[in-house]
Design a protein around this motif. Sequence first.
Motif, PDB file in Angstrom:
ATOM      1  N   ALA A  41     -36.292  40.405 -74.147  1.00 54.38           N
ATOM      2  CA  ALA A  41     -36.784  39.282 -74.363  1.00 54.38           C
ATOM      3  C   ALA A  41     -36.455  38.229 -73.761  1.00 54.38           C
ATOM      4  O   ALA A  41     -35.455  38.112 -73.258  1.00 54.38           O
ATOM      5  CB  ALA A  41     -35.807  38.723 -75.907  1.00 54.38           C
ATOM      6  N   GLY A  42     -38.075  37.424 -73.790  1.00 55.23           N
ATOM      7  CA  GLY A  42     -37.667  36.227 -72.980  1.00 55.23           C
ATOM      8  C   GLY A  42     -38.360  36.674 -71.825  1.00 55.23           C
ATOM      9  O   GLY A  42     -39.082  35.797 -70.670  1.00 55.23           O
ATOM     10  N   ASN A  43     -38.545  37.811 -71.235  1.00 54.93           N
ATOM     11  CA  ASN A  43     -39.478  38.138 -70.451  1.00 54.93           C
ATOM     12  C   ASN A  43     -40.747  38.145 -70.104  1.00 54.93           C
ATOM     13  O   ASN A  43     -41.656  37.653 -71.854  1.00 54.93           O
ATOM     14  CB  ASN A  43     -39.555  39.699 -70.061  1.00 54.93           C
ATOM     15  N   LYS A  44     -41.389  37.833 -69.484  1.00 56.69           N
ATOM     16  CA  LYS A  44     -42.936  37.047 -68.915  1.00 56.69           C
ATOM     17  C   LYS A  44     -43.862  38.148 -69.373  1.00 56.69           C
ATOM     18  O   LYS A  44     -43.704  39.190 -68.582  1.00 56.69           O
ATOM     19  CB  LYS A  44     -42.890  35.889 -67.491  1.00 56.69           C
ATOM     20  N   VAL A  45     -44.739  38.003 -69.679  1.00 58.18           N
ATOM     21  CA  VAL A  45     -46.357  39.138 -68.982  1.00 58.18           C
ATOM     22  C   VAL A  45     -47.113  37.856 -68.146  1.00 58.18           C
ATOM     23  O   VAL A  45     -47.789  37.601 -68.691  1.00 58.18           O
ATOM     24  CB  VAL A  45     -46.780  39.500 -70.826  1.00 58.18           C
ATOM     25  N   ILE A  46     -47.053  38.818 -66.896  1.00 61.20           N
ATOM     26  CA  ILE A  46     -48.581  38.743 -66.537  1.00 61.20           C
ATOM     27  C   ILE A  46     -49.490  39.135 -66.070  1.00 61.20           C
ATOM     28  O   ILE A  46     -49.535  40.772 -65.648  1.00 61.20           O
ATOM     29  CB  ILE A  46     -47.398  38.362 -63.969  1.00 61.20           C
TER      30      ILE A  46
END
Length: 749
Positions: free
Chosen positions: A211-216
């Motif tokens: 949770a909190g990891n970014k989607v790039i």
Amino acid sequence: MTLDTVKHAEQTSDTPQPWAELGLKQDEYDRIREILDRRPTGAELAMYSVMWSEHCSYKSSKVHLRQFGEKAPQTDALLVGIGENAGVVDVGQGYAVTFKIESHNHPSYVEPYQGAATGVGGIVRDILAMGARPVAVMDPLRFGAADHPDTKRVLPGVVAGVGGYGNCLGLPNIGGEVVFDACYQGNPLVNALCIGVMKHEDIHLAKASGAGNKVILYGARTGGDGIGGVSVLASETFDDSKPTKRPAVQVGDPFQEKLLIECTLEIFREDLVDGIQDLGGAGLSCATSELASAGSGGMRVELDTVPLRDATLSPEEILMSESQERMCAIVEPGKVERFLEICEKWDVIATVIGEVTDGDRLEIFWHGEQIVDVPPRTVAHEGPVYERPYARPDWQDALQADDANALPRPAGGDELRAAALALISSPNQASKAWVTDQYDRFVQGNTVLAQPEDSGMIRIDESTNLGVAVATDGNGRYAKLDPYTGAQLALAEAYRNVAASGATPLAVSDCLNFGSPEDPDVMWQFAEACRALADGCLELGTPVTGGNVSLYNQTGDTAIHPTPVVAVLGVIDDVTRRTPIAFAEEGQLLYLLGDTKEELGGSAWSQVAHGHLGGLPPAVDLGREKLLAEILVSASRDGMIDAAHDLSDGGLVQAVAESCLRGGFGARLVVPDELDPFVFLFSESAGRAVVAVPRSEELRFNDMCGARGLPAARIGVVDGDAIEVQGQFTLPLAELRSAYEATIPALLA
């Protein structure tokens, strides 16, 4: 126009929606409403429609594909199996190799150049997404009748697309096939394979966790090309209107893909991603739902942050677009800055479009308004599963009873000579140099075998000479006669081709090309082929690591021949010990390995001489195939053979002709007493190879074959500048070469 938000969908339950136009069935649409407990928004409907398409969901084939897991042989070599972007196998010395074959059939008929080019681009990104550097590609191709006017439109465009994209990426094209048959008229098969290399610790998977990891999203901008793309084109039968669907075909940019490859590999080296997925079929709909589905939480995406080439695209179009050269990565917040720096260095556009959540929903927003709120597994992995009816066709018995062995055959030397020359110069057996010369086969400097060798071979470690070999094979004529035997013959031939080059077969990928699954005859063919491959791979000890199913390959009611294309990967400890097909030294002794029987059903001779398809295909003995492979690999490793060529389409006369032309030396052949000269030359019995043995190794080679129980008959010697079948005919190599090399250029002139 009012934005169709989730709240709006809840309040307007009875609003008509274009579910049928998007390829969904009534019961599928009803199920979506049941899952969501409301009608879907337009964006949700777009996602479900592409992800539940035949191409993306495998809804008609899943029940049969399960056998590949249920019957999988136990092997320590398999590191990643079915279910990821591509399978991964251990090849020793800390190296892992990933490989996969996929189809881009319908797009390549609609727009040959871009359809084929983006097929190559897509399979390369699948390999890249596993963490590997792509090192080679291959292209099994099938076209309509060689003399049909539309073949002149489709074939040059496809070949230019494959070569143009692969050459620009700097990837050698090391193998494949080119087959002509009227059954592929209007439905060419453009299958593409890629091989990648990495260390074990570099394997990456498609999952979104933390949770909190970014989607790039990074790579090319999203455009209007490929709306629905292959997910729509490959999920319905062609009719006369389909070539007008050009906007659905993706447009590729290989130079952008090259930057994307190098950028991604640098990102991997710095350990900046937790999960990664390429954008291929179904585009963002696939990448977001699959990453979220395979992860431990949910995902929130701000769709209006996606970089666009066309600012007028609607949210639905952005989600359905299959624009090429794009990847989606899951990145920890503390690593985002460095990730973006590397992308900027490689001139690759990168944008944070969302983040992983601690929920269990895929939520997509458009300018602050929620337009998607779905359980991601229902989109990516829990689509429809159909147990389509299937039954052995009524016409199968009559087809098999029409025995090719009963056809009039040549008698006497003059007729045998004419038949041999006609066969070798026929479109399917003639030189494919017109095609392969458009491909760079040796870029990067690690190609050690390429077309027209039995298999392509790449060195993957320059210090130890460790290498891998890959061969692709498939004979739709055999599979039409008997889909179970035909599929196993495809597996056996690819397995044999890898072994003939000196490599030990290790694993399988397949591309299953069939007609409409709504036809019980076609589904029976498909079910039989899957059962055959699962049984065959279990017996050979070569697990299926992944692959592709391509259905609806038919025009109206006319389906292509069932065409399971099988790719086999093998490993060789030292590529300097490889075995070529060329007879390159006078005095070498020629041995025929295996048993030759009167087996002409589906043969090249029956097609060329009589335009005939009937009878039974050659019998399969996988135990014999394993033994033959072990002998070929051992003989190669121990220096007992200088050349080897498997026997398949066209039989012995075709194999000897190819080996003579490749090496520049002729051969004198003696027909064994127990064989009819015609059967000796044209039979397509499986489990056979012709090898060139140095005189100094003859005793040792014979002892090995005798001890292992493999029939080995000395049938001649490498000598002179002609193929001489003693007592029958002589065919000078100059005449043979002229006929062999002239056919394809003349057809395409």
